[in-house]
Design a protein around this motif. Structure first.
Motif, PDB file in Angstrom:
ATOM      1  N   MET A  46      67.819  61.867  93.305  1.00  0.00           N
ATOM      2  CA  MET A  46      67.639  63.320  93.508  1.00  0.00           C
ATOM      3  C   MET A  46      67.541  63.810  92.240  1.00  0.00           C
ATOM      4  O   MET A  46      66.681  64.607  91.892  1.00  0.00           O
ATOM      5  CB  MET A  46      69.191  63.904  94.083  1.00  0.00           C
ATOM      6  CG  MET A  46      69.528  63.611  95.543  1.00  0.00           C
ATOM      7  SD  MET A  46      70.112  61.857  95.625  1.00  0.00           S
ATOM      8  CE  MET A  46      70.752  61.876  97.344  1.00  0.00           C
ATOM      9  N   PHE A  51      66.000  67.425  91.575  1.00  0.00           N
ATOM     10  CA  PHE A  51      66.990  67.970  92.381  1.00  0.00           C
ATOM     11  C   PHE A  51      68.423  67.820  91.717  1.00  0.00           C
ATOM     12  O   PHE A  51      69.157  67.162  92.641  1.00  0.00           O
ATOM     13  CB  PHE A  51      66.713  67.966  93.595  1.00  0.00           C
ATOM     14  CG  PHE A  51      65.351  68.273  94.213  1.00  0.00           C
ATOM     15  CD1 PHE A  51      65.053  69.438  94.604  1.00  0.00           C
ATOM     16  CD2 PHE A  51      64.437  67.472  94.179  1.00  0.00           C
ATOM     17  CE1 PHE A  51      63.668  69.909  94.968  1.00  0.00           C
ATOM     18  CE2 PHE A  51      63.014  67.553  94.772  1.00  0.00           C
ATOM     19  CZ  PHE A  51      62.625  68.914  94.923  1.00  0.00           C
ATOM     20  N   LYS A  54      71.690  68.732  93.878  1.00  0.00           N
ATOM     21  CA  LYS A  54      71.821  67.781  95.109  1.00  0.00           C
ATOM     22  C   LYS A  54      72.459  66.577  94.733  1.00  0.00           C
ATOM     23  O   LYS A  54      73.074  65.835  95.544  1.00  0.00           O
ATOM     24  CB  LYS A  54      70.503  67.338  95.886  1.00  0.00           C
ATOM     25  CG  LYS A  54      69.777  68.511  96.445  1.00  0.00           C
ATOM     26  CD  LYS A  54      68.658  68.135  97.475  1.00  0.00           C
ATOM     27  CE  LYS A  54      67.883  69.442  97.951  1.00  0.00           C
ATOM     28  NZ  LYS A  54      68.747  70.083  98.825  1.00  0.00           N
TER      29      LYS A  54
END
Length: 243
Positions: A46, A51, A54
């Motif tokens: 992630m 990201f 996350k």
């Protein structure tokens, strides 16, 4: 000394034999090792994909699951490096697990200080030094630093009976995998893989080995597509062979 065994998700799903070999090897050298059943991904995929938020819940879960152990050991240099380097920043505090996270090679070499013979593997192997291991965990000397050469992986492999350890030209050059890099820059990644594979094969080895399944997976994929006759084994499989 209590050790928590962390088996990264891609090892668990694709190379479970590496996880089993790690457990067997740790038990063989007398380590009190436990495999926590509720472990999940460390969050590296992630974060590498952009990201990071996350990855925070996974980092928190990892921290809670492994905080009581003296060491957290994993057969993966990339996941170990991610935990050690990024968790304090992701969780915004000094993690108890980050400093205790170790790749199995550095744990056996630096903490257990294994010196007795390990398994038996009467084959020629070419050693692949994964980038995270070289430049973030210090498993071997990076050529750009101009320091005295060392290689903890090679030190341990030399304890295996019958093995002949070889190294390719440009021993610390990237294989081209790099996680998301292989997806976003496919052509460059594939060419780097072909170049690296050619150097390994030029050693005359029967096997390519290394401390990270992702690099070996990338090179094995290139070898399969090119129809090249070379085999692959993680270093813990070789060290545990015949035990």
């Amino acid at each position: 000394m209590k050790v928590g065994l962390f088996i990264p998700c891609y090892v668990d799903a694709v190379y479970p034999e590496v996880g089993l070999a790690t457990y067997k090897l740790l038990k063989h050298v007398g380590v009190d090792v436990t495999y926590p059943q509720k472990q999940t991904c460390c969050g590296q995929p992630m974060a590498n994909a952009g990201f990071e938020k996350k990855a925070v819940p996974l980092a928190s879960k990892f921290e809670n699951l492994f905080k009581e152990f003296d060491y957290v050991v994993a057969p993966s240099v990339s996941c170990t490096a991610f935990v050690r380097i990024n968790y304090p920043r992701l969780l915004n505090h000094e993690c108890t697990t980050a400093a205790k996270a170790m790749d199995v090679v550095e744990f056996l070499h630096d903490v257990v200080k294994v010196s007795k013979p390990l398994g038996s593997f009467p084959h020629k192997v070419s050693l692949h030094n994964s980038c995270h291991g070289v430049r973030e965990l210090g498993l071997s000397s990076p050529s750009e630093m101009h320091v005295a050469p060392f290689n903890k992986i090679k030190d341990l492999l030399n304890l295996v009976e019958g093995i002949e350890v070889l190294e390719p030209e440009r021993p610390d050059e990237c294989c081209g995998f790099g996680g998301m890099f292989a997806v976003e820059e496919t052509a460059i990644s594939a060419q780097m893989g072909r170049d690296k594979l050619a150097r390994h094969i030029a050693t005359g080895a029967e096997y390519i080995t290394g401390p990270d399944c992702s690099c070996l997976m990338h090179l094995a994929g290139v070898a399969g597509k090119e129809g090249l006759d070379i085999k692959f084994k993680h270093v813990v499989e070789i060290m545990a062979s015949g035990l």
